[in-house]
Each structure stands twice: as C-alpha cells, then as structure tokens.
Design a protein around this motif. Structure first.
Motif, PDB file in Angstrom:
ATOM      1  N   VAL A 182      54.795   4.453  34.334  1.00  0.00           N
ATOM      2  CA  VAL A 182      56.166   4.000  34.532  1.00  0.00           C
ATOM      3  C   VAL A 182      57.062   4.400  33.370  1.00  0.00           C
ATOM      4  N   ALA A 183      58.325   4.487  33.679  1.00  0.00           N
ATOM      5  CA  ALA A 183      59.378   4.664  32.682  1.00  0.00           C
ATOM      6  C   ALA A 183      60.386   3.559  32.963  1.00  0.00           C
ATOM      7  N   ALA A 184      60.771   2.816  31.943  1.00  0.00           N
ATOM      8  CA  ALA A 184      61.663   1.682  32.169  1.00  0.00           C
ATOM      9  C   ALA A 184      62.457   1.358  30.914  1.00  0.00           C
ATOM     10  N   PHE A 185      63.556   0.648  31.123  1.00  0.00           N
ATOM     11  CA  PHE A 185      64.343   0.134  30.012  1.00  0.00           C
ATOM     12  C   PHE A 185      63.612  -1.073  29.426  1.00  0.00           C
ATOM     13  N   ASP A 186      63.732  -1.285  28.150  1.00  0.00           N
ATOM     14  CA  ASP A 186      63.092  -2.397  27.460  1.00  0.00           C
ATOM     15  C   ASP A 186      63.982  -3.631  27.579  1.00  0.00           C
ATOM     16  N   VAL A 187      63.971  -4.225  28.764  1.00  0.00           N
ATOM     17  CA  VAL A 187      64.777  -5.420  29.035  1.00  0.00           C
ATOM     18  C   VAL A 187      63.915  -6.450  29.747  1.00  0.00           C
ATOM     19  N   GLY A 188      64.346  -7.691  29.698  1.00  0.00           N
ATOM     20  CA  GLY A 188      63.626  -8.740  30.397  1.00  0.00           C
ATOM     21  C   GLY A 188      62.178  -8.812  29.956  1.00  0.00           C
ATOM     22  N   LEU A 223      54.512  -3.221  30.054  1.00  0.00           N
ATOM     23  CA  LEU A 223      54.649  -1.795  29.744  1.00  0.00           C
ATOM     24  C   LEU A 223      54.207  -1.581  28.308  1.00  0.00           C
ATOM     25  N   ARG A 224      53.155  -0.826  28.146  1.00  0.00           N
ATOM     26  CA  ARG A 224      52.597  -0.555  26.826  1.00  0.00           C
ATOM     27  C   ARG A 224      52.827   0.911  26.505  1.00  0.00           C
ATOM     28  N   GLU A 225      53.760   1.108  25.598  1.00  0.00           N
ATOM     29  CA  GLU A 225      54.194   2.457  25.217  1.00  0.00           C
ATOM     30  C   GLU A 225      53.006   3.381  24.975  1.00  0.00           C
ATOM     31  N   ASP A 226      53.034   4.484  25.658  1.00  0.00           N
ATOM     32  CA  ASP A 226      52.041   5.553  25.512  1.00  0.00           C
ATOM     33  C   ASP A 226      50.668   5.179  26.075  1.00  0.00           C
ATOM     34  N   LEU A 227      50.551   4.059  26.766  1.00  0.00           N
ATOM     35  CA  LEU A 227      49.305   3.699  27.439  1.00  0.00           C
ATOM     36  C   LEU A 227      49.490   3.777  28.954  1.00  0.00           C
ATOM     37  N   ASN A 228      50.542   3.106  29.457  1.00  0.00           N
ATOM     38  CA  ASN A 228      50.790   3.141  30.896  1.00  0.00           C
ATOM     39  C   ASN A 228      52.191   3.649  31.234  1.00  0.00           C
ATOM     40  N   GLY A 229      52.880   4.197  30.243  1.00  0.00           N
ATOM     41  CA  GLY A 229      54.194   4.767  30.478  1.00  0.00           C
ATOM     42  C   GLY A 229      55.001   4.832  29.198  1.00  0.00           C
ATOM     43  N   HIS A 230      56.313   4.956  29.390  1.00  0.00           N
ATOM     44  CA  HIS A 230      57.205   5.071  28.239  1.00  0.00           C
ATOM     45  C   HIS A 230      58.488   4.280  28.472  1.00  0.00           C
ATOM     46  N   PHE A 231      58.991   3.730  27.384  1.00  0.00           N
ATOM     47  CA  PHE A 231      60.293   3.070  27.423  1.00  0.00           C
ATOM     48  C   PHE A 231      61.398   4.110  27.346  1.00  0.00           C
ATOM     49  N   ALA A 232      62.508   3.812  27.994  1.00  0.00           N
ATOM     50  CA  ALA A 232      63.699   4.635  27.833  1.00  0.00           C
ATOM     51  C   ALA A 232      64.148   4.534  26.383  1.00  0.00           C
ATOM     52  N   LEU A 233      64.903   5.509  25.950  1.00  0.00           N
ATOM     53  CA  LEU A 233      65.377   5.525  24.571  1.00  0.00           C
ATOM     54  C   LEU A 233      66.077   4.212  24.238  1.00  0.00           C
ATOM     55  N   PRO A 234      65.871   3.698  23.015  1.00  0.00           N
ATOM     56  CA  PRO A 234      66.497   2.428  22.640  1.00  0.00           C
ATOM     57  C   PRO A 234      68.011   2.566  22.535  1.00  0.00           C
ATOM     58  N   GLY A 235      68.653   1.436  22.562  1.00  0.00           N
ATOM     59  CA  GLY A 235      70.108   1.419  22.503  1.00  0.00           C
ATOM     60  C   GLY A 235      70.684   1.062  23.858  1.00  0.00           C
ATOM     61  N   VAL A 236      71.877   1.478  24.088  1.00  0.00           N
ATOM     62  CA  VAL A 236      72.544   1.188  25.356  1.00  0.00           C
ATOM     63  C   VAL A 236      71.802   1.906  26.484  1.00  0.00           C
ATOM     64  N   PRO A 237      71.367   1.178  27.524  1.00  0.00           N
ATOM     65  CA  PRO A 237      70.672   1.825  28.631  1.00  0.00           C
ATOM     66  C   PRO A 237      71.531   2.932  29.255  1.00  0.00           C
ATOM     67  N   SER A 238      70.900   4.077  29.480  1.00  0.00           N
ATOM     68  CA  SER A 238      71.630   5.193  30.077  1.00  0.00           C
ATOM     69  C   SER A 238      70.710   5.995  30.976  1.00  0.00           C
ATOM     70  N   ALA A 239      71.308   6.729  31.881  1.00  0.00           N
ATOM     71  CA  ALA A 239      70.538   7.605  32.758  1.00  0.00           C
ATOM     72  C   ALA A 239      69.789   8.641  31.936  1.00  0.00           C
ATOM     73  N   GLY A 271      68.654   8.342  28.875  1.00  0.00           N
ATOM     74  CA  GLY A 271      67.527   7.699  28.204  1.00  0.00           C
ATOM     75  C   GLY A 271      66.367   7.476  29.158  1.00  0.00           C
ATOM     76  N   LEU A 272      66.668   7.057  30.373  1.00  0.00           N
ATOM     77  CA  LEU A 272      65.618   6.858  31.361  1.00  0.00           C
ATOM     78  C   LEU A 272      65.010   8.199  31.769  1.00  0.00           C
ATOM     79  N   ALA A 273      65.849   9.205  31.934  1.00  0.00           N
ATOM     80  CA  ALA A 273      65.345  10.534  32.286  1.00  0.00           C
ATOM     81  C   ALA A 273      64.398  11.062  31.213  1.00  0.00           C
ATOM     82  N   ALA A 274      64.721  10.825  29.951  1.00  0.00           N
ATOM     83  CA  ALA A 274      63.855  11.277  28.863  1.00  0.00           C
ATOM     84  C   ALA A 274      62.498  10.587  28.934  1.00  0.00           C
ATOM     85  N   ALA A 275      62.477   9.305  29.279  1.00  0.00           N
ATOM     86  CA  ALA A 275      61.212   8.586  29.401  1.00  0.00           C
ATOM     87  C   ALA A 275      60.391   9.130  30.566  1.00  0.00           C
TER      88      ALA A 275
END
Length: 90
Positions: free
Chosen positions: A10-16, A22-38, A40-44
């Motif tokens: 999975v790729a997701a924003f770090d919210v809620g 979601l465990r970074e680099d184990l089962n997916g990646h977080f979107a780039l930190p900061g203001v959620p953006s398309a 940032g999610l695309a990069a994840a």
C-alpha cells in the motif's frame, strides 16, 4: 489491510490510524510528509512498484501484516478492552 489480505503493498498518507498497520518499507510506503498531495502519493506508489524485487518483498510483508489483523485477533483484542473497562468501572 484489505490490500494486504491479497498480498498487495500500500501507499497512503500518514493520517488517522494508518501508522498502526502501515509499516514503512515492510508492507508499503507513506506518501511524502507535509501537506498531502497527489504528487506525494504518486511518489509512494512509484516507490512500491518501480523495482520488481522490492515490490515482491512488499507483497510478502503486506500479507504478513494483514495476517496480524485477523477477525479472531480483533475480537480477542476488543474483548480484552471491554473486560478492562468493566474492571475499572466495577
């Protein structure tokens, strides 16, 4: 978690409560930190799928993490919480 049941990272924003499963680099990646953006999610997403070996490792991790959250384990955890609350109010 629904993706993990199917062995998909999975790729997701770090919210809620996302950080709970979601465990970074184990089962997916977080979107780039900061203001959620398309972007940032695309990069994840790209981080999850750009390297076949990394993707396969994330797929295995996704299934492993999802297995930790079975319905039986969830009900058991809820029952423990309810029992704890009941003891505190008694």
């Amino acid at each position: 978690l629904e993706a993990g049941i199917r062995g998909l990272p999975v790729a997701a924003f770090d919210v809620g409560g996302i950080r709970e499963w979601l465990r970074e680099d184990l089962n997916g990646h977080f979107a780039l930190p900061g203001v959620p953006s398309a972007n940032g999610l695309a990069a994840a997403i790209v981080s999850c799928v750009s390297d076949p070996a990394h993707y396969e490792r994330l797929c295995v991790g996704a299934a492993e993490v999802a297995a930790e959250y079975s319905a039986d384990r969830h009900v058991k955890a809820l029952n423990e919480i309810f029992a704890s609350v009941q003891r505190q109010t008694a």
